[in-house]
Design an enzyme around this catalytic site. Structure first.
Site, PDB file in Angstrom:
ATOM      1  N   HIS A 111      43.440  10.970  14.613  1.00 34.83           N
ATOM      2  CA  HIS A 111      43.187   9.730  13.869  1.00 34.83           C
ATOM      3  C   HIS A 111      42.283   8.765  14.630  1.00 34.83           C
ATOM      4  O   HIS A 111      41.737   7.833  14.044  1.00 34.83           O
ATOM      5  CB  HIS A 111      44.507   9.049  13.480  1.00 34.83           C
ATOM      6  CG  HIS A 111      45.209   8.339  14.600  1.00 34.83           C
ATOM      7  ND1 HIS A 111      46.259   8.883  15.304  1.00 34.83           N
ATOM      8  CD2 HIS A 111      45.011   7.116  15.140  1.00 34.83           C
ATOM      9  CE1 HIS A 111      46.684   8.027  16.207  1.00 34.83           C
ATOM     10  NE2 HIS A 111      45.942   6.940  16.133  1.00 34.83           N
ATOM     11  N   SER A 128      46.586   5.146  21.535  1.00 32.62           N
ATOM     12  CA  SER A 128      46.645   6.465  20.919  1.00 32.62           C
ATOM     13  C   SER A 128      45.714   7.442  21.622  1.00 32.62           C
ATOM     14  O   SER A 128      44.539   7.137  21.866  1.00 32.62           O
ATOM     15  CB  SER A 128      46.250   6.379  19.444  1.00 32.62           C
ATOM     16  OG  SER A 128      47.182   5.625  18.709  1.00 32.62           O
ATOM     17  N   ASP A 144      47.881  15.888  14.658  1.00 34.70           N
ATOM     18  CA  ASP A 144      47.153  14.677  15.046  1.00 34.70           C
ATOM     19  C   ASP A 144      46.519  14.824  16.424  1.00 34.70           C
ATOM     20  O   ASP A 144      46.576  13.923  17.250  1.00 34.70           O
ATOM     21  CB  ASP A 144      48.072  13.452  15.005  1.00 34.70           C
ATOM     22  CG  ASP A 144      47.286  12.139  15.073  1.00 34.70           C
ATOM     23  OD1 ASP A 144      46.090  12.153  14.731  1.00 34.70           O
ATOM     24  OD2 ASP A 144      47.870  11.114  15.475  1.00 34.70           O
TER      25      ASP A 144
END
Length: 360
Positions: free
Chosen positions: A103, A206, A133
């Site tokens: 993402h 992230s 992911d």
């Protein structure tokens, strides 16, 4: 006379105390191998080191990079790129392979990787896997810092961990917590094996590193728990275990995508009531609740309410194990399923198909 006796008594007490102190100072080194003052000092230093994670951070932090996702206005291609998103990544090999989250880079036209030593690179996307992911980037550079890695030492509940990343583009930041739980599932991403930690993971973290107190990489930070559209942290964050992330990385480098098998069913664990209704002797197996009309299961004449008890001869206790076995099977291979239908057991051959990848 009374004053003289008192002075003699006090003098004797002081002398006795001095003698005992001298004995302790002389005898203790013989017993412990170090002086009393050095022992106290060393214990203080040891205690101080136990409370510091500076060594672990020095080992791992140089390999954690800042990732900037840039977008190009197709109507004005000569206009400078604008920042579309930011995140973090971890340099995994001297060849320049970097693990990050899908993402972080999924809508990027250009991806810039910034190292902590000031170097910047434009990277290419080697492959990505929306289901976990994860994505792999590659940069070309010399003397790249690498993160310490030990795949055979799993993180345990209660382990102290540090999250390294670039939250809100403030620069590299370290947050500390513990592993709160392992194997968390049922999350919105559909990923089934998260590590849960209370180390703060904010926007920009992230794809960064989750390390232990020795600096070893234990996970790739991926998400913080949120309710609705609210912001802030609840002390509940998630990371992908490094053993699985490393495996996915290898497949992305090899094929550019993760090739998974598919059976074309939905299922659930067999409960006591359903076991009685379907005349199943025990509670193991997976009850088929839905079937893709054009998938392998439909072609093999499987039905709703069939119960899969064995996959290639291996007993299937639950849904997660069955889905793992199916995903690990090479598409095009014929496998044998053992099912129970209306109280009777059957062996059914099925040709596994490839699971489609949805890049959203």
């Amino acid at each position: 006379m009374m004053i003289k006796d008192t002075l003699i008594y006090v003098s004797k007490a002081i002398a006795f105390g001095l003698i005992m102190a001298a004995v302790i100072i002389i005898v203790m080194p013989l017993i412990t191998g170090q002086s009393l003052t050095n022992g106290l000092f060393n214990r203080a230093v040891t205690s101080s080191n136990e409370l510091s994670f500076a060594t672990a951070v020095r080992r791992a932090a140089p390999a954690v990079v800042n990732i900037y996702s840039l977008s190009i206005d197709q109507r004005k291609p000569l206009k400078p790129s604008s920042l579309q998103g930011l995140g973090s990544g971890v340099i995994m090999s001297k060849e320049g392979y970097i693990l990050t989250n899908y993402h972080v880079i999924k809508q990027a036209d250009e991806i810039v990787v910034a190292l902590q030593d000031g170097r910047k690179f434009t990277s290419e996307v080697v492959g990505s896997d929306p289901e976990t992911d994860l994505a792999v980037l590659k940069i070309e550079g010399d003397n790249l810092p690498l993160v310490p890695l030990e795949l055979d030492v799993p993180a345990r509940v209660g382990d102290v961990v540090l999250a390294i990343g670039n939250p809100y583009n403030l620069g590299q930041t370290i947050t500390q917590g513990i592993i709160s739980a392992t194997g968390r599932n049922g999350l919105s991403s559909g990923y089934l094996d998260f590590l849960q930690t209370d180390a703060a993971i904010n926007a920009g973290n992230s794809g960064g590193a989750l390390i232990d107190t020795t600096g070893q990489l234990v996970g790739i930070n991926t998400a913080a728990f949120q309710i609705g559209n609210e912001s802030g942290t609840h002390g509940i964050s998630f990371a992908i275990p490094i053993k699985l992330a490393h495996s996915i990385m290898g497949k992305l480098i090899q094929d550019g995508r993760v090739i998974r098998g598919a059976l074309g069913i939905g299922g659930e664990a067999v409960g006591p009531v359903m076991a009685q209704i379907l005349n199943i002797p025990d509670l193991t197996g997976v009850l088929i609740t839905s079937i893709d009309p054009v998938g392998p299961a439909a072609k093999a004449k499987l039905r709703k309410r069939d119960v899969i008890t064995h996959y290639q001869g291996e007993a299937i206790p639950g849904v997660e194990m069955l889905m793992d076995r199916i995903a690990e099977t090479t598409p095009g291979k014929e496998v044998k399923l053992t099912i129970i239908r209306e109280g009777k057991s059957y062996d059914v051959p099925v040709v596994i198909a490839e699971k489609p990848v949805h890049y959203n």
